[in-house]
Design an enzyme around this catalytic site. Structure first.
Site, short mmCIF file in Angstrom:
data_model
loop_
_atom_site.label_atom_id
_atom_site.label_comp_id
_atom_site.label_asym_id
_atom_site.label_seq_id
_atom_site.Cartn_x
_atom_site.Cartn_y
_atom_site.Cartn_z
N LYS A 52 -0.19 -7.94 -9.79
CA LYS A 52 0.56 -9.21 -9.76
C LYS A 52 1.35 -9.39 -11.06
O LYS A 52 2.52 -9.75 -11.04
CB LYS A 52 -0.40 -10.39 -9.52
CG LYS A 52 -0.99 -10.40 -8.11
CD LYS A 52 -2.14 -11.38 -7.95
CE LYS A 52 -2.79 -11.23 -6.58
NZ LYS A 52 -4.02 -12.03 -6.40
N GLN A 96 -8.12 -15.62 -9.82
CA GLN A 96 -8.47 -14.49 -8.96
C GLN A 96 -9.90 -14.65 -8.42
O GLN A 96 -10.84 -14.91 -9.17
CB GLN A 96 -8.34 -13.18 -9.77
CG GLN A 96 -8.58 -11.92 -8.95
CD GLN A 96 -7.50 -11.66 -7.90
OE1 GLN A 96 -6.32 -11.87 -8.12
NE2 GLN A 96 -7.94 -11.22 -6.73
N ASP A 119 -1.18 -20.17 -4.98
CA ASP A 119 -1.99 -19.49 -3.95
C ASP A 119 -2.12 -20.36 -2.70
O ASP A 119 -2.56 -19.88 -1.66
CB ASP A 119 -3.40 -19.20 -4.50
CG ASP A 119 -3.57 -17.73 -4.90
OD1 ASP A 119 -2.79 -16.89 -4.41
OD2 ASP A 119 -4.49 -17.44 -5.69
#
Ligand code: NAP
Length: 294
Positions: A52, A96, A119
């Site tokens: 990412k 994460q 997200d």
């Protein structure tokens, strides 16, 4: 059979975003800034976060990686999240998953400011998504929608079967495929580990979105001819003969199912690269919204 080539489409999307960033720079504007927090040393998570951050650098975004030890307490992580929420230079950030067991994941996801939640995991954003309001759609479902759209796969009036009901893939996918519009207007069946006679359901599906994480679960005899297959599964299977010590596989018996399918995503190279591209797209959206607020 046509391959739904996530690698190719994700590169197109990244090029489109990079062109936007170049224009921002020309105008002397601030470029999007994505931060990622990772807690602990899980190999797969470090790889995902690393990709990412690298993707951000390649397209001209700013990026910040925050690494915290596996012994981090929930309070310490929440403090770091508050810092990022209040940092005006950061447009969006992700935490994460999975997190170490001493940390309550729901508490953490709720602490991320909804405007920076690229997200799309915050309940406010999830609710907006379910109500067809403009919001951040979680990156993996967003990537699947984009693949279906760019390949012009018909979804209206089709029977879509989703396997897996996780909050990050299966559940949102079931909502999105039933929404009005394209991609959408599907009749959706959401299945999970307690579903009985799953083969009876999958053999009636026009579109199958498989997100369970069981290699080779979906076999040729479980699907009908011309089915559209989206394989979200990513499992690392140990393999000493490979340099990395493992190989990556999906949920679908690709060799045999692809012979019956009209469209199918490969693993790797299908949904995986789309997820990163859509995270970047959400970060660009976050930047644009942030700019309007200032
Ligand atoms: P998850 O949280 O582990 O959930 C798995 C789901 O599959 C659960 O709903 C579970 O049912 C269901 N399930 C398990 N065994 C089943 C069976 N035999 N029959 C029917 N349903 C079954 O999964 P996730 O986080 O969504 O991840 C799923 C897979 O996608 C993993 O391989 C993951 O690595 C991959 N993934 C890929 C991407 C990408 O970018 N491509 C992104 C995210 C995840 P219950 O609810 O009843 O337990």
């Amino acid at each position: 059979m046509e391959l739904l080539d996530g690698k190719k489409i994700s590169n197109q999307i990244k090029e489109e975003i990079a062109a936007e960033v170049a224009k921002m720079k020309e105008r002397g504007e601030k470029v999007p800034h994505l931060a990622a927090i990772i807690v602990g040393n899980d190999g797969a998570s470090l790889t995902y976060v690393g990709s990412k951050v690298k993707a951000c650098e390649r397209i001209g975004f700013e990026s910040t990686l925050v690494r915290m030890p596996s012994t981090t307490s929930e309070q310490e992580l929440l403090k770091k999240i508050r810092e990022l929420n209040n940092d005006d230079d950061i447009d969006g950030f992700i935490v994460q998953l999975p997190l170490p067991e001493q940390i309550d994941t729901q508490e953490v996801l709720m602490a991320v400011h909804p405007d920076k939640d690229v997200d799309g995991f915050h309940p406010m954003n999830f609710g907006k998504m379910a109500l067809d309001m403009s919001t951040f759609i979680p990156a993996t479902p967003f990537g699947i929608l984009e693949l279906l759209e760019r390949y012009g796969v018909e979804t209206q009036g089709k029977h879509t079967v989703v396997i897996g009901r996780s909050h990050i893939v299966g559940r949102p996918m079931s909502i999105l495929m039933g929404r009005k519009g394209f991609p959408g207007n599907s009749t959706v069946t959401l299945t999970h580990s307690r579903t009985k006679n799953i083969s009876q359901i999958t053999t009636q599906a026009d579109i199958i979105i498989s997100a369970l994480g069981v290699p080779g679960f979906l076999k040729a005899e479980m699907v009908k001819d011309d089915v559209v297959i989206i394989d979200v599964g990513i499992t690392r299977v140990p393999d000493e003969s490979r340099e990395r010590g493992y190989y990556i596989t999906g949920d679908v018996d690709f060799e045999n199912v692809s012979k019956k399918a009209s469209y199918i995503t490969p693993v790797p190279g299908g949904v995986g690269p789309m997820t990163i591209a859509m995270l970047l797209k959400n970060t660009l959206l976050a930047r644009e919204r942030h700019k309007k607020q200032n």
